[in-house]
Design an enzyme around this catalytic site. Structure first.
Site, short mmCIF file in Angstrom:
data_model
loop_
_atom_site.label_atom_id
_atom_site.label_comp_id
_atom_site.label_asym_id
_atom_site.label_seq_id
_atom_site.Cartn_x
_atom_site.Cartn_y
_atom_site.Cartn_z
N THR A 163 -69.38 58.93 37.21
CA THR A 163 -68.06 58.35 36.95
C THR A 163 -67.26 59.17 35.94
OG1 THR A 163 -68.95 56.91 35.22
CG2 THR A 163 -68.92 56.03 37.47
N TRP A 165 -63.89 59.84 33.00
CA TRP A 165 -63.54 59.32 31.67
C TRP A 165 -62.27 58.48 31.66
CZ3 TRP A 165 -58.70 61.01 30.88
CH2 TRP A 165 -58.30 62.19 31.50
N ARG A 174 -66.69 49.39 40.00
CA ARG A 174 -66.26 49.54 41.39
C ARG A 174 -67.40 50.08 42.27
NH1 ARG A 174 -60.50 52.41 42.26
NH2 ARG A 174 -61.63 54.36 42.34
N LYS A 189 -74.26 57.86 35.70
CA LYS A 189 -73.98 58.97 34.80
C LYS A 189 -72.52 58.90 34.40
CE LYS A 189 -72.12 62.61 34.43
NZ LYS A 189 -71.44 63.15 33.35
N SER A 191 -69.09 59.80 32.09
CA SER A 191 -68.60 61.02 31.46
C SER A 191 -69.13 61.12 30.04
CB SER A 191 -67.08 61.03 31.44
OG SER A 191 -66.60 62.07 30.62
N ALA A 245 -63.14 69.74 43.27
CA ALA A 245 -64.06 70.87 43.13
C ALA A 245 -65.49 70.39 42.90
CB ALA A 245 -63.61 71.78 41.98
N VAL A 246 -65.67 69.43 41.99
CA VAL A 246 -67.01 68.89 41.72
C VAL A 246 -67.50 68.09 42.92
CG1 VAL A 246 -68.37 67.36 40.24
CG2 VAL A 246 -66.68 68.91 39.22
N GLU A 264 -64.44 59.91 45.71
CA GLU A 264 -63.04 59.59 45.42
C GLU A 264 -62.54 60.71 44.52
OE1 GLU A 264 -60.08 58.95 43.36
OE2 GLU A 264 -61.05 57.22 42.44
N CYS A 298 -55.88 58.95 39.00
CA CYS A 298 -55.94 59.74 40.24
C CYS A 298 -54.85 59.34 41.22
CB CYS A 298 -57.31 59.60 40.88
SG CYS A 298 -57.89 57.91 40.96
N GLU A 395 -52.66 68.71 40.49
CA GLU A 395 -52.61 67.40 39.84
C GLU A 395 -52.41 67.61 38.33
OE1 GLU A 395 -55.12 63.26 40.40
OE2 GLU A 395 -56.20 65.15 40.50
#
Length: 495
Positions: A163, A165, A174, A189, A191, A245-246, A264, A298, A395
């Site tokens: 998740t 930050w 969620r 896990k 941030s 990217a991650v 997401e 986001c 973004e």
């Protein structure tokens, strides 16, 4: 720490909600090598507390604990799981004020927004508690009279939940709410920038009676933790909210053990304002869609695409409204915008604005670091932006509203869809026909019509294209944690 932050931290510590260790198999644990990392208050730059810096070994033990707990948790009845989740929800709401203070302390958003996040985040636990009892299968009419065909939905197994930050509670609930409702166990896990809210929520899950090993939390060395989750065949699903990217790396890493994946990822949300829009509604909605959490969501409006007939009037109205926003520490009265999360976030905003102005864009409000210092940035409005500028392609994740101009409805749709992202989008128009046409034409998972805040636990959240896979929230989000099993029962005519 400043006195306000210090008193909040002290109160949280007294309440037992300020945890600094990871949670593995129902036990609070330091990192095995004793390493710690500091958690900072972005509004002051000061350290709040040191937390355990965990890695692969701790994660493997958390996975084992989750796997062991899965055997019994998956066999509890839906009604039992529902009661556990309902108790967890109740405790989140009882401690709403403290949890909100914790979010503001480690993430920086205004306290009012933090309270809103607790309501929103806890709502996913409540919804999952209710939906746990509605995971229905099917009976299929058989092609042969001596057979019976039916479909079961069963939990996928151990879930690795990674998740971000920007919503330290809601992005966890969620995922974890539906996972537990379906009978899965989880390794969370959070941030490393905002682990404290996750740990507080985990503490409340223990108080709710959720058995040891069902909820585990590890934080610290992100690559090592991620690698352990990906490598383990006992982890059957990865769910992630964060950058594209991650997300791509996690998707590739999951291929080795063919894990179920929910992603997401990043957005590039268009906010289209048509000539026939109600100006007040459009400004209010754009403000909410753009500047919530200092632009660090986001689904923030990343490109405000305004029809030429209303462009100047809208730009002036938005500038005047944004100008009145109070910037400051999230604990201060009346603050509408807090700091950005860290220095890297500020530098990214500066880089995007420099690129835009060098290519002809005009800053009509803000455009620089705030006089408060640290990572505060002035709420900014930029006009004469076009699609060739980086701020239209990337973004921003900051308090910058870039205004683009368009002529026709077709132009607006083309500009809006000209991106690899497809998460949130917004339309402002008084035409029912146009709202349907444009909503259907937009290549986005979420469309808000005359509304800037559209996220809710009862509706599906997720994106098209490179904004991700799967959905969260609503009944559709439950399916992400379930496997479908078909059973054929033969020889029904024999006694």
């Amino acid at each position: 720490m400043s006195m306000d932050a210090q008193s909040v931290a002290s109160q949280l510590n007294s309440s037992g909600l300020l945890r600094t260790q990871g949670l593995v198999g129902g036990k609070w644990s330091d990192a095995y090598d004793g390493k710690t990392i500091k958690v900072y208050n972005p509004a002051t730059g000061e350290s709040i507390v040191d937390v355990a810096c965990m890695g692969g070994r701790e994660t493997n033990d958390a996975i084992s604990a989750a796997y062991d707990a899965y055997g019994s948790w998956s066999k509890t009845t839906a009604a039992e799981r529902s009661k556990f989740l309902r108790k967890w929800y109740d405790l989140l709401m009882v401690h709403k004020e403290e949890l909100a203070q914790l979010i503001t302390l480690e993430q920086g958003k205004p306290l009012k927004e933090s309270v809103g996040e607790i309501n929103y985040g806890a709502g996913f636990i409540e919804f999952a508690a209710e939906e746990a009892k509605r995971i229905y299968g099917d009976i299929i009419p058989a092609p042969l009279s001596d057979r019976r065909l039916f479909v079961l939905k069963q939990p996928v197994g151990v879930v690795g939940a990674i998740t971000p930050w920007n919503f330290p509670l809601a992005m966890i609930t969620r995922k974890v709410g539906p996972a537990l409702a379906c009978g899965c166990t989880v390794v969370i896990k959070p941030s490393e920038l905002t682990p404290l809210t996750a740990l507080a929520a985990a503490e409340l899950s223990i108080q709710a009676g959720i058995p040891p090993g069902v909820v585990n939390v590890v934080m610290g060395n992100a690559p090592d933790i991620g690698d352990a989750l990906l490598a383990s065949p006992q982890v059957r699903k990865i769910t992630f909210t964060g950058s594209t990217a991650v997300g791509k790396k996690l998707m590739a890493g999951s291929a080795e053990t063919v894990k179920k994946v929910s992603l997401e990822l990043g957005g590039n949300a268009p906010c289209i304002v048509f000539d026939d829009a109600d100006l007040d509604v459009a400004v209010k909605g754009t403000l909410a869609a753009k500047f919530r959490n200092s632009g660090q969501t986001c689904v923030c409006a990343n490109r405000i695409i305004v029809q030429e007939g209303i462009y100047e009037k809208f730009a002036n109205a938005l500038r005047d409204t944004v100008q009145n926003m109070k910037v400051g520490d999230g604990f201060s009265e009346g603050v509408a915008q807090g700091p950005l999360i860290n220095e890297a976030a500020v530098k990214k905003v500066e880089s995007l604005i420099h690129d835009a102005t060098s290519k002809g864009a005009k800053v009509i409000l803000g455009g620089k670091r705030h006089s408060l210092g640290f990572t505060f940035y002035e709420p900014t409005v930029i006009s004469d932006v076009n699609s060739d500028m980086r701020i239209s392609r990337e973004e921003a994740f900051g308090p910058v509203a870039p205004l683009l101009r368009f002529k026709t409805e077709e132009d607006a749709i083309r500009i809006a869809n000209d991106t690899n992202a497809g998460l949130g989008s917004y339309i402002f128009t008084n035409s029912i026909q146009r709202s349907w046409r444009v909503a259907e034409a937009l290549e986005y998972g979420l469309v808000g019509v005359n509304e800037g805040v559209i996220s809710t636990e009862v509706a599906p959240f997720g994106g098209f294209k490179q904004s991700g896979l799967g959905r969260e929230g609503s009944k559709y989000g439950m399916d992400e944690y379930l496997e479908i099993k078909y059973v054929c029962l033969g020889n029904m005519h024999k006694a």
